[in-house]
Design a protein around this motif. Structure first.
Motif, PDB file in Angstrom:
ATOM      1  N   ASP A   6       0.827  -1.198   0.000  1.00 37.64           N
ATOM      2  CA  ASP A   6       0.000   0.000   0.000  1.00 37.64           C
ATOM      3  C   ASP A   6       0.868   1.258   0.000  1.00 37.64           C
ATOM      4  N   GLU A   9       2.235   1.839  -3.475  1.00 35.55           N
ATOM      5  CA  GLU A   9       1.201   2.311  -4.399  1.00 35.55           C
ATOM      6  C   GLU A   9       0.851   3.774  -4.138  1.00 35.55           C
ATOM      7  N   TYR A  12       3.796   6.115  -5.341  1.00 38.93           N
ATOM      8  CA  TYR A  12       3.851   6.298  -6.788  1.00 38.93           C
ATOM      9  C   TYR A  12       2.665   7.102  -7.308  1.00 38.93           C
ATOM     10  N   SER A  13       1.545   6.999  -6.635  1.00 41.25           N
ATOM     11  CA  SER A  13       0.364   7.745  -7.081  1.00 41.25           C
ATOM     12  C   SER A  13       0.510   9.250  -6.860  1.00 41.25           C
TER      13      SER A  13
END
Length: 202
Positions: A6, A9, A12-13
């Protein structure tokens, strides 16, 4: 509780948002900034406020259950019971930002159980984007490619190294050097590395 996947993710978002915020900060500076001064006599610009809004909106959308603590907002600043939160400094180095210098960064960190877990730092004027989401997982984007950084400790045992970007230390910082450090070295700025630095040994 979020796991390592998590964190990756989420990290990178956020990269594109940081790049966009950095581009916006430079555009606003080129167009002329509006500067005010806070109670502590430090400058704050409409660029600081806009970048804070961009980051805050994205972080709220991405992790709506995690509170935000920002230098440019009073929300949550007096809540001493927070253990998990986003810590934001929209533009660190506002003085340089205002004075058309390169040494300013856009910053955010996710603190989980009082420990830093995700960190993103972008220096728009230098086009340098750094980020991490786990121990040993730190990266910089160079020429649109992700490059893993060497996170091995480079200082010797019982040695502390500090870096600063100005060739003149503020008096209050110099007092701390004199009080706590037995050795102070300040280099001369060079054309190759246009910063000075201090190396201390306890």
């Amino acid at each position: 509780m979020m796991n390592k996947i998590d964190y990756k993710e989420i990290c990178y978002s956020l990269i594109d948002t940081f790049l966009f915020a950095g581009k916006k900060s430079v555009e606003m500076r080129n167009g002329g900034l509006k500067t005010e001064y806070k109670e502590d006599n430090t400058p704050v610009t409409n660029g600081d406020i806009e970048v804070n809004k961009i980051l805050s909106d994205k972080l709220t959308k991405t992790t709506s259950n995690i509170p935000l603590v920002s230098e440019e907002s009073t929300k949550n600043k007096t809540n001493n019971n927070l253990t998990t939160f986003w810590l934001i400094d929209p533009i660190d180095g506002t003085y340089d930002y205002v004075n058309n210098k390169d040494e300013f960064t856009i910053n955010a960190a996710l603190i989980v159980n009082k420990l830093p877990t995700i960190g993103l730092i972008y220096a728009p004027a230098k086009n340098r984007m750094f980020y991490t989401y786990a121990s040993g997982e730190s990266f910089e984007i160079i020429n649109n490619k992700e490059v893993k950084l060497d996170c091995k400790k480079k200082t010797k045992a019982n040695q502390i190294k500090a870096v600063h970007y100005s060739d003149k230390l503020k008096p209050e910082i110099m007092k701390l050097h004199i009080k706590y450090l037995s050795l102070i070295h300040i280099s001369e700025p060079t054309r190759r590395t246009p910063i000075s630095y201090a190396v201390f040994c306890l």
